[in-house]
Design a protein around this motif. Structure first.
Motif, PDB file in Angstrom:
ATOM      1  N   SER A  84       0.808  -1.222   0.000  1.00 58.84           N
ATOM      2  CA  SER A  84       0.000   0.000   0.000  1.00 58.84           C
ATOM      3  C   SER A  84       0.837   1.266   0.000  1.00 58.84           C
ATOM      4  N   ARG A  85       2.135   1.168   0.273  1.00 58.32           N
ATOM      5  CA  ARG A  85       2.988   2.361   0.378  1.00 58.32           C
ATOM      6  C   ARG A  85       3.563   2.800  -0.958  1.00 58.32           C
ATOM      7  N   LEU A 156       3.384  -2.869   8.011  1.00 60.69           N
ATOM      8  CA  LEU A 156       3.355  -1.505   7.482  1.00 60.69           C
ATOM      9  C   LEU A 156       2.711  -1.446   6.103  1.00 60.69           C
ATOM     10  N   TRP A 158       0.689  -3.931   4.612  1.00 63.36           N
ATOM     11  CA  TRP A 158      -0.587  -4.637   4.406  1.00 63.36           C
ATOM     12  C   TRP A 158      -1.493  -4.627   5.638  1.00 63.36           C
ATOM     13  N   ALA A 160      -3.529  -2.769   9.053  1.00 65.69           N
ATOM     14  CA  ALA A 160      -4.466  -1.650   9.196  1.00 65.69           C
ATOM     15  C   ALA A 160      -3.693  -0.350   9.342  1.00 65.69           C
ATOM     16  N   LYS A 161      -4.175   0.700   8.692  1.00 68.43           N
ATOM     17  CA  LYS A 161      -3.483   1.977   8.720  1.00 68.43           C
ATOM     18  C   LYS A 161      -3.378   2.511  10.144  1.00 68.43           C
ATOM     19  N   GLY A 162      -2.164   2.887  10.519  1.00 69.19           N
ATOM     20  CA  GLY A 162      -1.935   3.457  11.848  1.00 69.19           C
ATOM     21  C   GLY A 162      -1.837   2.439  12.961  1.00 69.19           C
TER      22      GLY A 162
END
Length: 460
Positions: A84-85, A156, A158, A160-162
């Motif tokens: 995702s980054r 980081l 894959w 959950a965000k945060g």
């Protein structure tokens, strides 16, 4: 008339006295020789290496389930979504190629691949520098086979965000917790308090939540940058003041190289380099990396200097290869941490590194002399207008050619997939620290129950 025997006795007596004196002198010399040859006191430690015929470091691999190492690789290659980054088109691993490499090609992860290569060397029953033993009681050090970097990067990229800095819902934290709980429950840990255990923490955020618990161990890190924090008590007075975490120390820990992301250029293929200085990376950084933005502003308008935003991922890789192979020097100002993979990309590209940092630690120092192939510049000098460009332009072609020959000579040392490359040098560096580690273990054993040990003492 009887023979004059009385005239012979004085001579015989003299010879006898000489013989006695000679024997006395000989005995005195022998006693003096023993006095000087024997040690005045027994050695503090009896190193087991003295009894090892080939002198190799003896390593025991801690018992951890496959899910914490190669099982993580299986899981990574089964992921269907891209990291995702980075843009989906820039993730070389998703969808997974049919004949995928053993460790991810994703540049955010590949640069930290030391954990994979070190464990692979032990699964092959050792190398020229190390021998695997089946009993921890016979070992000098205990290797913890946890892919801490891959675990962190999967969370980081894959997770959950945060969620990474939290514990609830953080799969990486669950794996950290399991690895530490399993290792610290073993008698090998209790014997040494963990001081002879090795954790590979090449990613600055690896083992983020349990670092205090593994502080006494031997930590393999790319630098100490991920272990710095701002002293809140002095932040209002001096925002640049940094204090080092007490968990890391050159006495016990080992700086290891990043895995370079660009292909190696042989000296025979080196061509003209019309650009004086090249840099590719993010302009805006944090903490010590604030210097980078200021240097960028000073150099950005120079005609023979190239400063590019970006990262050598799938979209910028060819640009990075061209930039480094056509430049005499490659700039390395500190970023979020004092070093980066960029230094080792430059070595692979025969681009003379220009390292701007006052606090940098580099791999294999004492075994490798970086001044033979790198330029070191203080932050204060780099911040002076025109100073850096004038300095580099005054370096002669003869000097640059010598630097480049030395770069070619050390290239193999920083390769992880060669028989006598980075992996062997890491084991040798750990071996060098063994007497200090053994001394710390023995010192720890004599402390009575209930002793309170300041955290800063864990690294000495």
């Amino acid at each position: 008339m009887p023979p004059p025997v009385c005239k012979i006795w004085p001579a015989a007596a003299a010879m006898k006295r000489l013989a006695v004196v000679a024997v006395s002198i000989l005995l005195l010399l022998l006693s003096l020789s023993f006095l000087f040859l024997r040690p005045t006191s027994p050695p503090l430690l009896n190193s087991r290496q003295a009894f090892e015929p080939d002198g190799r470091l003896r390593v025991y691999v801690a018992d951890l389930p496959r899910e914490l190492n190669y099982g993580l690789l299986d899981r990574y290659w089964s992921l269907t979504a891209a990291d995702s980054r980075i843009p989906a088109s820039s993730d070389p691993d998703h969808p997974a190629p049919r004949n995928h490499p053993p460790y991810p090609e994703n540049p955010l992860i590949k640069q930290y691949s030391a954990e994979y290569w070190l464990l692979a060397s032990l699964r092959a029953a050792g190398t020229a520098a190390v021998r695997v033993v089946a009993d921890w009681r016979d070992a000098d050090v205990v290797f913890v086979p946890f892919f801490a970097t891959l675990s962190a990067e999967m969370e980081l990229g894959w997770g959950a965000k945060g969620a990474f800095r939290k514990r609830d819902g953080n799969e990486d934290y669950a794996r950290q917790r399991e690895a530490v709980d399993r290792v610290t429950a073993q008698p090998a840990w209790r014997r040494s308090g963990g001081r002879d255990h090795i954790f590979v923490l090449t990613d600055p955020v690896a083992m983020w939540h349990v670092r205090t618990e593994i502080a006494p161990a031997i930590l393999l890190v790319v630098d100490f940058g991920g272990w710095y924090k701002l002293d809140s008590k002095t932040a209002s007075r001096n925002s640049s003041h940094m204090i080092q975490h007490t968990q890391v120390s050159l006495l016990k820990d080992v700086i290891v190289p990043y895995t370079h992301l660009l292909p190696t250029l042989p000296l025979s293929d080196n061509k003209d380099r019309p650009t004086l200085l090249y840099f590719k990376g993010a302009k805006h950084r944090h903490r010590g990396g604030l210097v980078r933005e200021k240097i960028w502003d000073l150099l950005g308008n120079e005609p023979d200097i190239v400063m590019e935003e970006g990262f050598p991922n799938a979209t910028g890789r060819e640009q990075s290869i061209k930039g480094m192979r056509t430049s005499e020097f490659c700039l390395h100002p500190a970023g979020d941490t004092p070093t980066s993979c960029r230094i080792f990309d430059a070595i692979a590209s025969l681009c003379i590194p220009v390292i701007v940092s006052d606090e940098v630690e580099l791999p294999f120092e004492g075994m490798v002399d970086y001044t033979e192939f790198s330029i070191f510049v203080s932050v204060s000098n780099a911040m002076r207008p025109k100073w850096l460009t004038n300095y580099l332009r005054n370096i002669s072609k003869q000097q640059k050619d010598e630097f480049r020959r030395n770069l070619a000579r050390v290239q193999p040392i920083f390769e992880y997939d060669t028989s006598d490359g980075a992996v062997n040098y890491i084991w040798k560096k750990i071996h060098q620290k063994l007497p200090m580690i053994q001394e710390a273990v023995i010192r720890e054993k004599r402390k009575p129950d209930g002793t309170s040990i300041p955290l800063r003492c864990h690294c000495t």
